[in-house]
Design a protein around this motif. Structure first.
Motif, PDB file in Angstrom:
ATOM      1  N   ASP A 111       0.656  -1.275   0.094  1.00 55.68           N
ATOM      2  CA  ASP A 111      -0.085   0.007  -0.197  1.00 55.68           C
ATOM      3  C   ASP A 111       0.815   1.410  -0.030  1.00 55.68           C
ATOM      4  O   ASP A 111       0.493   2.207  -0.649  1.00 55.68           O
ATOM      5  N   SER A 112       1.825   1.353   0.814  1.00 56.36           N
ATOM      6  CA  SER A 112       2.793   2.512   1.033  1.00 56.36           C
ATOM      7  C   SER A 112       3.491   2.590  -0.293  1.00 56.36           C
ATOM      8  O   SER A 112       4.084   3.721  -0.833  1.00 56.36           O
ATOM      9  N   LEU A 113       4.071   1.473  -0.804  1.00 55.88           N
ATOM     10  CA  LEU A 113       4.802   1.619  -2.007  1.00 55.88           C
ATOM     11  C   LEU A 113       4.139   1.928  -2.921  1.00 55.88           C
ATOM     12  O   LEU A 113       4.416   3.069  -3.909  1.00 55.88           O
ATOM     13  N   THR A 114       2.861   1.559  -3.485  1.00 56.02           N
ATOM     14  CA  THR A 114       2.183   1.726  -4.564  1.00 56.02           C
ATOM     15  C   THR A 114       1.558   3.320  -4.445  1.00 56.02           C
ATOM     16  O   THR A 114       1.391   3.868  -5.395  1.00 56.02           O
ATOM     17  N   SER A 115       1.258   3.832  -3.285  1.00 61.16           N
ATOM     18  CA  SER A 115       0.706   5.033  -3.098  1.00 61.16           C
ATOM     19  C   SER A 115       1.926   6.136  -3.466  1.00 61.16           C
ATOM     20  O   SER A 115       1.513   7.064  -3.926  1.00 61.16           O
ATOM     21  N   ALA A 116       3.099   5.809  -2.840  1.00 58.09           N
ATOM     22  CA  ALA A 116       4.292   6.608  -3.451  1.00 58.09           C
ATOM     23  C   ALA A 116       4.593   6.281  -4.794  1.00 58.09           C
ATOM     24  O   ALA A 116       4.545   7.661  -5.360  1.00 58.09           O
ATOM     25  N   ALA A 117       4.368   5.323  -5.514  1.00 58.40           N
ATOM     26  CA  ALA A 117       4.367   5.336  -6.961  1.00 58.40           C
ATOM     27  C   ALA A 117       3.429   6.360  -7.668  1.00 58.40           C
ATOM     28  O   ALA A 117       3.581   7.068  -8.554  1.00 58.40           O
ATOM     29  N   TRP A 118       2.247   6.200  -7.078  1.00 60.45           N
ATOM     30  CA  TRP A 118       1.053   6.899  -7.660  1.00 60.45           C
ATOM     31  C   TRP A 118       1.470   8.572  -7.647  1.00 60.45           C
ATOM     32  O   TRP A 118       1.085   9.263  -8.460  1.00 60.45           O
ATOM     33  N   TYR A 177       5.083  -8.172   2.152  1.00 55.62           N
ATOM     34  CA  TYR A 177       4.662  -7.349   1.263  1.00 55.62           C
ATOM     35  C   TYR A 177       3.304  -6.973   1.247  1.00 55.62           C
ATOM     36  O   TYR A 177       2.794  -5.868   0.949  1.00 55.62           O
ATOM     37  N   PRO A 178       2.263  -7.884   1.442  1.00 52.53           N
ATOM     38  CA  PRO A 178       0.822  -7.714   1.133  1.00 52.53           C
ATOM     39  C   PRO A 178       0.218  -6.942   1.977  1.00 52.53           C
ATOM     40  O   PRO A 178      -0.912  -6.490   1.574  1.00 52.53           O
ATOM     41  N   ALA A 179       0.501  -6.742   3.163  1.00 54.41           N
ATOM     42  CA  ALA A 179      -0.280  -5.767   4.116  1.00 54.41           C
ATOM     43  C   ALA A 179      -1.662  -6.507   4.282  1.00 54.41           C
ATOM     44  O   ALA A 179      -1.780  -7.879   4.527  1.00 54.41           O
ATOM     45  N   LYS A 180      -2.761  -5.946   3.805  1.00 51.32           N
ATOM     46  CA  LYS A 180      -4.167  -6.548   4.045  1.00 51.32           C
ATOM     47  C   LYS A 180      -4.441  -7.240   2.847  1.00 51.32           C
ATOM     48  O   LYS A 180      -5.663  -7.990   2.795  1.00 51.32           O
ATOM     49  N   ILE A 200      -1.089  -6.738  -6.182  1.00 51.81           N
ATOM     50  CA  ILE A 200       0.174  -7.348  -6.126  1.00 51.81           C
ATOM     51  C   ILE A 200       0.444  -8.275  -7.308  1.00 51.81           C
ATOM     52  O   ILE A 200       1.633  -8.263  -7.572  1.00 51.81           O
ATOM     53  N   SER A 201      -0.544  -8.690  -8.061  1.00 51.90           N
ATOM     54  CA  SER A 201      -0.223  -9.551  -9.093  1.00 51.90           C
ATOM     55  C   SER A 201      -1.055  -9.130 -10.231  1.00 51.90           C
ATOM     56  O   SER A 201      -2.251  -9.541 -10.412  1.00 51.90           O
TER      57      SER A 201
END
Length: 371
Positions: free
Chosen positions: A177-184, A281-284, A292-293
């Motif tokens: 969640d935090s990785l993809t949020s930063a990427a966005w 990696y997955p969080a919730k 993720i996939s």
């Protein structure tokens, strides 16, 4: 950058091989197959073996190139678990040296707090230029933008545009969640500051290699889900798109023992990373969730993905999932390109100036961005 002890071809050897890979660059080289995909197969004179430049370079390698990630240093997830410590240990073995072949490109750093963008700008008078937002690979826990800087700089030069190489917070310090949020946030920044960054909004593309290809595909999905329409195309370079399913090890033809070990070790690293990622990696989320996939992107969203190119290496256990994704997109799109590099293994774009296929791909991407 290059360790002076590492092997590299001579300039003449390098450009001779580059000419062999692509005698010309034309849309006619892409042939539509039965799956509605436009395929360009890049062959070598010697078949059924790993490229000799890859073998020569890896035989000569001395150590690794590990750079800092400012975004990761600011993330604060717990890293005390055994799998987190394993990821951190593997991170220290990532990276290799390559060469900067770019001309007339300047580098700027843009800090947006949860991510840092390294902007490679081709210096010209154009006020609006095509742009790639690049996400580096490394199984989500390794590598940094430094590993793909020379590829990004050459790409910026060739398309006379802008490349934004994103330093995102890696796992285990960050979860999906935090990785993809930063990427966005990186995507949003480029879009919302397009004028001052000299970017043409109608030519903003996402790209990435391996895990970065995963992130790029997820960004395209976010764009669809949010209804923002920011992303006009995606180039997924030997992408890691299925984090749930363990890929099959390759059945290799008879070849040099060293080459066989190189390929098998890379496959093992990608396969073993799935166990590590499941723990950190997955969080919730479930590993099968499209965040993720992205191989599991819904049919409805697949109809809305932007123009797509998938890049594959012959000796890579992830190649089948990249082709499956291309096939899924091509069911409703006629503009899916697929470039397959004979004799290549996973990771070749991090070897700009040593492996000519890296520059060849940069040339193809530059042309693709201008179409």
């Amino acid at each position: 950058m290059k360790n002076n002890q590492d092997w590299a071809p001579t300039t003449a050897e390098y450009y001779h091989r580059l000419k062999q890979i692509s005698p010309n660059y034309s849309l006619d080289n892409f042939k539509r197959n039965a799956d509605n995909i436009l395929v360009n197969k890049k062959s070598l004179a010697v078949e059924d073996t790993l490229d000799s430049y890859t073998i020569n370079f890896d035989k000569s390698r001395h150590g690794h190139h590990v750079a800092r990630s400012l975004a990761t240093e600011r993330a604060n997830n717990d890293t005390s678990s055994a799998e987190a410590q394993k990821a951190l240990a593997e991170r220290e073995t990532n990276g290799c040296y390559d060469l900067d072949l770019s001309y007339n490109v300047e580098k700027n750093e843009i800090d947006i707090k949860d991510a840092v963008l390294y902007q490679y700008s081709f210096k010209n008078d154009a006020l609006k230029k095509p742009a790639f937002i690049y996400f580096h690979g490394g199984n989500f826990y390794g590598n940094t933008p430094d590993n793909t800087e020379n590829f990004g700089k050459k790409l910026a030069e060739l398309m006379q545009g802008e490349v934004f190489n994103v330093d995102y917070p890696r796992t285990p310090e960050a979860d999906v969640d935090s990785l993809t949020s930063a990427a966005w946030h990186a995507v949003e920044y480029v879009v919302k500051h397009a004028e001052e960054l000299h970017v043409e909004p109608s030519r903003i593309f996402v790209t990435g290699d391996s895990a970065g290809g995963n992130i790029a595909a997820v960004m395209s999905n976010f764009d669809i889900q949010k209804g923002t329409g920011y992303i006009k195309g995606q180039v997924l370079i030997y992408p890691m798109l299925d984090i749930e399913t363990v890929p099959n090890k390759q059945k290799l033809p008879s070849m040099d023992e060293f080459a066989t070990k190189l390929i098998e070790d890379m496959d093992d690293e990608n396969i073993e990373s799935l166990t590590t990622l499941k723990a950190i990696y997955p969080a919730k989320h479930q590993m099968s969730d499209a965040i993720i996939s992205p191989i599991n992107t819904s049919e409805a969203e697949l109809t809305k993905v932007p123009r797509t190119m998938v890049v594959a290496a012959e000796y890579d256990c992830l190649t089948p999932q990249g082709y499956t994704y291309a096939t899924n997109v091509a069911k409703t799109h006629d503009d899916v390109d697929y470039i397959w590099y004979a004799g290549m293994m996973h990771g070749f774009v991090t070897r700009m100036g040593i492996i000519p296929q890296a520059e060849d791909l940069a040339r193809e991407m530059a042309l693709w961005a201008k179409r």
